[in-house]
Design a protein around this motif. Structure first.
Motif, mmCIF file in Angstrom:
data_model
loop_
_atom_site.group_PDB
_atom_site.id
_atom_site.type_symbol
_atom_site.label_atom_id
_atom_site.label_comp_id
_atom_site.label_asym_id
_atom_site.label_seq_id
_atom_site.Cartn_x
_atom_site.Cartn_y
_atom_site.Cartn_z
ATOM 1 N N ASP A 1 0.857 -1.194 0.000
ATOM 2 C CA ASP A 1 0.000 0.000 0.000
ATOM 3 C C ASP A 1 0.893 1.243 0.000
ATOM 4 O O ASP A 1 1.768 1.365 -0.857
ATOM 5 N N CYS A 2 0.718 2.133 0.980
ATOM 6 C CA CYS A 2 1.530 3.354 1.017
ATOM 7 C C CYS A 2 2.774 3.191 1.881
ATOM 8 O O CYS A 2 3.509 4.165 2.106
ATOM 9 N N ASN A 3 3.022 1.988 2.377
ATOM 10 C CA ASN A 3 4.109 1.756 3.326
ATOM 11 C C ASN A 3 5.318 1.109 2.666
ATOM 12 O O ASN A 3 5.176 0.237 1.794
ATOM 13 N N VAL B 1 9.356 0.860 9.078
ATOM 14 C CA VAL B 1 8.310 1.130 8.103
ATOM 15 C C VAL B 1 8.262 2.637 7.878
ATOM 16 O O VAL B 1 8.379 3.435 8.813
ATOM 17 N N ASP C 1 5.807 5.495 6.260
ATOM 18 C CA ASP C 1 4.495 5.863 5.741
ATOM 19 C C ASP C 1 4.716 6.963 4.701
ATOM 20 O O ASP C 1 5.091 8.094 5.046
ATOM 21 N N THR C 2 4.510 6.658 3.415
ATOM 22 C CA THR C 2 4.808 7.633 2.368
ATOM 23 C C THR C 2 3.704 8.679 2.197
ATOM 24 O O THR C 2 3.853 9.600 1.381
ATOM 25 N N ASP C 3 2.612 8.543 2.946
ATOM 26 C CA ASP C 3 1.618 9.620 2.959
ATOM 27 C C ASP C 3 2.062 10.761 3.862
ATOM 28 O O ASP C 3 1.812 11.943 3.578
ATOM 29 N N THR C 4 2.742 10.401 4.970
ATOM 30 C CA THR C 4 3.195 11.414 5.931
ATOM 31 C C THR C 4 4.715 11.530 5.982
ATOM 32 O O THR C 4 5.237 12.415 6.655
ATOM 33 N N GLN D 1 6.778 9.522 7.526
ATOM 34 C CA GLN D 1 7.199 9.267 8.898
ATOM 35 C C GLN D 1 7.760 7.853 9.012
ATOM 36 O O GLN D 1 7.127 6.883 8.598
ATOM 37 N N TRP D 2 8.974 7.774 9.614
ATOM 38 C CA TRP D 2 9.612 6.493 9.884
ATOM 39 C C TRP D 2 9.184 5.981 11.261
ATOM 40 O O TRP D 2 9.053 6.766 12.200
ATOM 41 N N SER D 3 9.019 4.662 11.374
ATOM 42 C CA SER D 3 8.760 4.032 12.663
ATOM 43 C C SER D 3 9.538 2.728 12.727
ATOM 44 O O SER D 3 9.499 1.931 11.776
#
Length: 481
Positions: A85-87, A105, A107-110, A112-114
């Protein structure tokens, strides 16, 4: 199809810097994310994104946890990156001599790395592994190198629960390996190539079933022996899915009976899923320089090649592999034919620097300076020629003529590795001499296309190229008679 080097007008923004061992991952249909890699012994952690709708490179401002005040994973290369998906999920790799086993991971929408803390049967730290999205919210990781041994284990991660599980596989399994590729095709994981335990480079193809419903279909490997022109054994290659076909490009392997040293590839081999056989992709022009640990990503009907390493240099170039009717294919579609100018003796020194050749014409068309022609190797390695001539024909004529007579009458399998570099240099010198004599005669002629004139060393000659190289060399000798 044709290879076309990307031009300034293809993209806006700053493209990624040269690197190898990076990952280039397609996120949905709008972004291509380049992460990490290695250049000059420096491990990278930067993130560069291609917006494929607007053809713009950009570096997003990422947030999240990380080390040394930088959001995201530490520098690394030879890791696994998988889109869902977007990840963008990133696992393992290497930084310096340290193998990594962390899991992240993006998140390419925000942007943000986690860092994810999984549980269950966790995979050990490793580099040169391969993985893929299974398509049911799960990720599969196979093989790699943990610093002491090659691996052949299969781990599956449920991205919703973050539970890792080592997949129990019944029956025979592939030999342990690293530097391979793993690609999902329908409900099967296809693994090709890699470097195996003890160091041999592999060319086998395996299929893993049982990733979707283990109760109905237990996990099991199958060795696939397909007809057609299979790729030579290799590692550090790419396998890119393109509709009904899988495209294998590049990588490196050993030269077999010629040498223990690695050779690098720039060939394209297709696994045609419709006919279930290997086919060599018909490419009508000169391919990019051979390389490994690059990336090849499908964008629409095109494939984008970036980066890589050829044993000496790290690449930062980008190339398109396009269909014949693609508008940009016309950049290099003109035949390599030119009119030789009348150059006087006062310019002989410059002639030695910049002889007209098909390779130099092509370099000029894509905005590169002309390459210097090869220098006759007998000038530099007279001792090597003498030693080789004595081994071949102790009672022969002059050193060079003994070698030429031997090569004129032998076949490709009779060429020993220590001969190959001198053969290549004499081949290039014959071409340079032929072109220089054509210039001085003031005549007008078509330039012949010589496939191997641009090679810098014999390490760039593939096993399959030795026969064509020897054939061209014999033709050059015949023109001198």
């Amino acid at each position: 199809m044709k290879w076309v080097r990307s031009a300034e007008g293809d993209f806006k923004g700053a493209a990624p810097s040269p690197r190898s061992g990076h990952t280039t991952t397609r996120i949905r249909k709008t972004h291509v994310v380049v992460f990490g890699g290695l250049v000059d012994k420096k491990f990278l952690q930067d993130l560069t994104v291609l917006d494929t709708e607007n053809n713009v490179w950009f570096q997003p401002e990422c947030s999240g946890s990380g080390s040394d005040g930088v959001a995201g994973p530490c520098p690394r290369a030879f890791h696994v990156a998988i889109a869902m998906d977007c990840n963008l999920f990133v696992f393992g790799g290497r930084c310096g001599r340290k193998r990594l086993g962390d899991f992240w991971v993006l998140d390419t929408d925000t942007w943000q790395w986690s860092e994810l803390t999984g549980f269950g049967e966790l995979p050990c730290a490793r580099d040169f592994a391969a993985g893929a999205s299974v398509g049911n919210g799960k990720i599969v990781i196979y093989g790699g190198w943990d610093g002491s041994k090659w691996l052949s284990d299969v781990f599956v991660l449920d991205t919703m629960s973050l539970e890792w599980r080592q997949l129990p596989v019944v029956g025979p399994s592939p030999p342990p390996r690293c530097g391979h590729t793993a690609t999902m095709v329908e409900k099967r994981l296809l693994v090709f190539g890699g470097r195996g335990g003890g160091g041999p480079v592999l060319g086998d193809l395996w299929a893993l079933k049982g990733l979707f419903d283990e109760e109905r279909e237990p996990a099991a490997w199958t060795l696939l022996k397909l007809p057609g022109s299979a790729p030579a054994p290799r590692c550090g290659h790419t396998t890119t899915s393109g509709g009904p076909q899988l495209l294998v490009f590049g990588g490196h392997g050993t030269a077999g009976w010629l040498t223990r040293y690695d050779i690098y590839h720039n060939d394209c081999i297709v696994l045609d899923r419709a006919s279930v056989q290997w086919k060599r992709l018909s490419v009508t022009n000169e391919p990019p320089p051979a390389r490994a640990y690059h990336s090849l990503t499908q964008i629409g009907s095109r494939f984008l090649l970036f980066g890589g390493f050829d044993g000496k240099s790290t690449f930062g170039d980008t190339w398109w592999l396009v269909l014949e009717d693609d508008p940009i294919s016309n950049r290099v579609s003109s035949p390599l034919v030119a009119t030789l100018p009348d150059v006087g003796s006062d310019n002989n020194a410059r002639d030695e620097e910049q002889l007209v050749s098909p390779f130099n014409i092509l370099r000029s068309r894509i905005g590169l300076p002309p390459a210097k022609p090869a220098v006759h190797e007998s000038i530099k390695t007279e001792g090597a020629l003498n030693d080789l001539a004595q081994a071949i024909d102790p009672h022969g004529r002059s050193t060079l003529e003994s070698l030429r007579e031997h090569w004129r009458n032998c076949d490709a399998r009779s060429i020993r590795f220590k001969e190959l570099d001198i053969l290549l240099r004499d081949y290039q010198w014959l071409i340079a001499t032929e072109e220089k004599e054509g210039k001085r005669s003031g005549g007008v002629e078509k330039i012949k296309v010589h496939r191997f004139y641009h090679l810098q060393t014999s390490n760039q000659v593939r096993i399959d190229d030795i026969g064509p190289l020897l054939m061209e060399y014999k033709q050059l000798l015949d023109t001198r008679v």
